[in-house]
Scaffold this motif. Sequence first.
Motif, short mmCIF file in Angstrom:
data_model
loop_
_atom_site.label_atom_id
_atom_site.label_comp_id
_atom_site.label_asym_id
_atom_site.label_seq_id
_atom_site.Cartn_x
_atom_site.Cartn_y
_atom_site.Cartn_z
N GLU A 72 0.84 -1.19 0.00
CA GLU A 72 0.00 0.00 0.00
C GLU A 72 0.88 1.24 0.00
OE1 GLU A 72 -3.16 0.55 -0.17
OE2 GLU A 72 -4.04 -1.45 0.01
N ALA A 73 0.71 2.12 -0.98
CA ALA A 73 1.54 3.32 -1.10
C ALA A 73 0.89 4.53 -0.47
CB ALA A 73 1.85 3.60 -2.57
N GLU A 74 -0.35 4.38 -0.01
CA GLU A 74 -1.10 5.51 0.51
C GLU A 74 -1.60 5.21 1.91
OE1 GLU A 74 -4.89 8.36 -0.76
OE2 GLU A 74 -4.37 6.58 -1.92
N THR A 75 -1.45 6.20 2.80
CA THR A 75 -1.95 6.05 4.15
C THR A 75 -3.44 6.37 4.19
OG1 THR A 75 0.20 6.73 5.03
CG2 THR A 75 -1.66 6.79 6.54
N HIS A 131 -5.61 15.74 2.87
CA HIS A 131 -4.68 14.64 2.60
C HIS A 131 -3.76 15.06 1.46
CE1 HIS A 131 -4.13 9.99 2.09
NE2 HIS A 131 -3.02 10.63 2.40
N PRO A 132 -2.60 15.68 1.76
CA PRO A 132 -1.70 16.14 0.70
C PRO A 132 -1.24 15.01 -0.20
CG PRO A 132 -1.07 17.05 2.83
CD PRO A 132 -2.09 15.99 3.10
N LYS A 133 -1.06 15.32 -1.46
CA LYS A 133 -0.63 14.30 -2.42
C LYS A 133 0.80 13.84 -2.15
CE LYS A 133 -3.65 16.04 -6.10
NZ LYS A 133 -3.72 16.60 -7.47
N SER A 134 1.59 14.66 -1.48
CA SER A 134 2.98 14.29 -1.17
C SER A 134 3.09 13.37 0.03
CB SER A 134 3.81 15.55 -0.92
OG SER A 134 3.30 16.28 0.18
N GLU A 135 1.99 13.17 0.76
CA GLU A 135 2.04 12.32 1.94
C GLU A 135 2.13 10.85 1.54
OE1 GLU A 135 -0.15 12.82 6.09
OE2 GLU A 135 -1.50 11.99 4.57
N GLY A 169 3.29 5.71 6.00
CA GLY A 169 4.21 5.77 7.14
C GLY A 169 4.62 7.16 7.54
N THR A 170 4.10 8.19 6.85
CA THR A 170 4.43 9.57 7.21
C THR A 170 3.16 10.32 7.55
OG1 THR A 170 4.27 10.41 4.92
CG2 THR A 170 6.41 9.54 5.65
N PHE A 171 3.33 11.46 8.23
CA PHE A 171 2.20 12.30 8.62
C PHE A 171 2.56 13.73 8.26
CE2 PHE A 171 -0.36 14.26 12.24
CZ PHE A 171 -1.51 14.30 11.48
N ALA A 172 1.85 14.30 7.30
CA ALA A 172 2.23 15.59 6.72
C ALA A 172 2.26 16.71 7.76
CB ALA A 172 1.27 15.95 5.58
N LEU A 173 1.29 16.77 8.66
CA LEU A 173 1.24 17.86 9.62
C LEU A 173 2.47 17.90 10.52
CD1 LEU A 173 -2.51 17.95 10.78
CD2 LEU A 173 -1.30 19.61 9.38
N SER A 174 2.91 16.74 10.97
CA SER A 174 4.09 16.72 11.85
C SER A 174 5.36 17.08 11.09
CB SER A 174 4.25 15.34 12.50
OG SER A 174 4.51 14.35 11.52
N ASN A 175 5.40 16.84 9.78
CA ASN A 175 6.58 17.19 8.99
C ASN A 175 6.82 18.69 8.94
OD1 ASN A 175 7.22 14.54 8.39
ND2 ASN A 175 6.16 14.53 6.43
N PHE A 176 5.76 19.48 9.09
CA PHE A 176 5.91 20.93 9.06
C PHE A 176 6.69 21.44 10.27
CE2 PHE A 176 2.19 20.88 6.16
CZ PHE A 176 2.67 21.74 5.18
N SER A 207 -6.36 18.81 -0.58
CA SER A 207 -5.05 18.23 -0.85
C SER A 207 -3.89 19.20 -0.66
CB SER A 207 -5.01 17.68 -2.29
OG SER A 207 -5.21 18.73 -3.22
N LYS A 208 -4.14 20.36 -0.05
CA LYS A 208 -3.07 21.35 0.07
C LYS A 208 -3.09 22.01 1.44
CE LYS A 208 -1.01 25.37 -2.21
NZ LYS A 208 -1.13 26.36 -3.31
N LEU A 209 -1.91 22.09 2.05
CA LEU A 209 -1.72 22.77 3.33
C LEU A 209 -0.66 23.85 3.18
CD1 LEU A 209 -1.62 19.70 5.76
CD2 LEU A 209 -3.47 21.35 5.57
N LYS A 210 -0.80 24.92 3.97
CA LYS A 210 0.16 26.01 3.92
C LYS A 210 0.39 26.53 5.33
CE LYS A 210 -1.30 29.92 2.30
NZ LYS A 210 -1.75 31.01 1.40
N VAL A 211 1.67 26.65 5.72
CA VAL A 211 2.03 27.15 7.05
C VAL A 211 3.09 28.23 6.89
CG1 VAL A 211 2.80 26.57 9.38
CG2 VAL A 211 1.59 24.86 8.01
#
Length: 367
Positions: A62-65, A144-148, A151-158, A199-203
Amino acid sequence: MKRQLFRLFIGIAACLFLTSCGFKDIDKRIFVQAIGVDYSNNEKQPYKVTLKLAVPSGSLKEAETKYAYISKEDSSMAEAIRFLKSHEDKELDFGHAKVIVLGENILERDLHEMLDFFFRRRDIQMISWVAVGNPSAEKVLKVHPKSEMSGTFALSNFFSNNGVESAYIVSSFLFDARRRIVESGIDPILPIIETGNKSKLKVNQSVVFSGVKKTRTIQLSPKQTKLYNLLANNTSKMEIEVGKMEESFTMSVDTAKVRYKIITSGRKPVLKMDIRIGGIIEESSFDMSPKNLDKYSSQAGKHTKKEILKLLTLFQEKNIDPLGFGLRYKATKLNNGKRFDEWKKIYPDLTFDVSVDASIKSTGAIE
């Protein structure tokens, strides 16, 4: 022999009072990745709690969370969580809840009262990041960002610096948010997570508010957030744009160091701040000569000083203190129980004496 029998008897008797193990296998748990809290516009049930749950995949290919979302409005945070447990067939595990997102409308309420739930629960980590969601915490969590990837979590990566590293991003841990809310002399500052679609987040912005009573709240622009990071965190990976369009250049800052002290011995209180930044030219709209590095450094220093004075004056006019000047004042004076009251009288009349020593090492040009 009698002593050994007595010890054996005591050991057996103690075992009778032991409870059974509360551990549950991993297949009986579902992990909460993020928690969102919005104001429901209902005073009887003011808190709308949204949980983002990681759905385990049975295939390694599975490539998608995948995520699941559950929400509940209630009069308290604890009651909402208790009710949400009845929505799942597995135990909600908060040990991996890395991000707590607050809706913008919740900032108008008493954050200390609302966050008390997170401070007290032993299974919620105090190193979780706290942020503000725009337009709401629920909508931010459901992005749900397309780059996520799996095994990763986009919000914590910021905020973790393991992913993106940006001077426009302010990171605030739960324990630090609590300290700023409770402690006098320093005001809370939280990053703003914005989304316009699924599909898009901005901080790149932040919000500053005053203590427990949210009577003074201002939103910092990306430029102001970047300067705050320079002053508060000695952020070095940033750019400084100097000059006008016809003759402008961009300095890439590699090193930054900020020191300040509060002087109250004179007629007027003065905050003396010394800033040192170093770097190279990253972009220019005109031909630059290595012989004029001192000139370019002076221009960069004057421009940075001007922008920092604007930001410090803004904080002073709005009577907010995210940099903790009041905390520094209390810490460097003998405690008499009235130091913060003294600071509240000093801060409006404080004069800022800022000096910026900029050092450009290279024009970055290749001959």
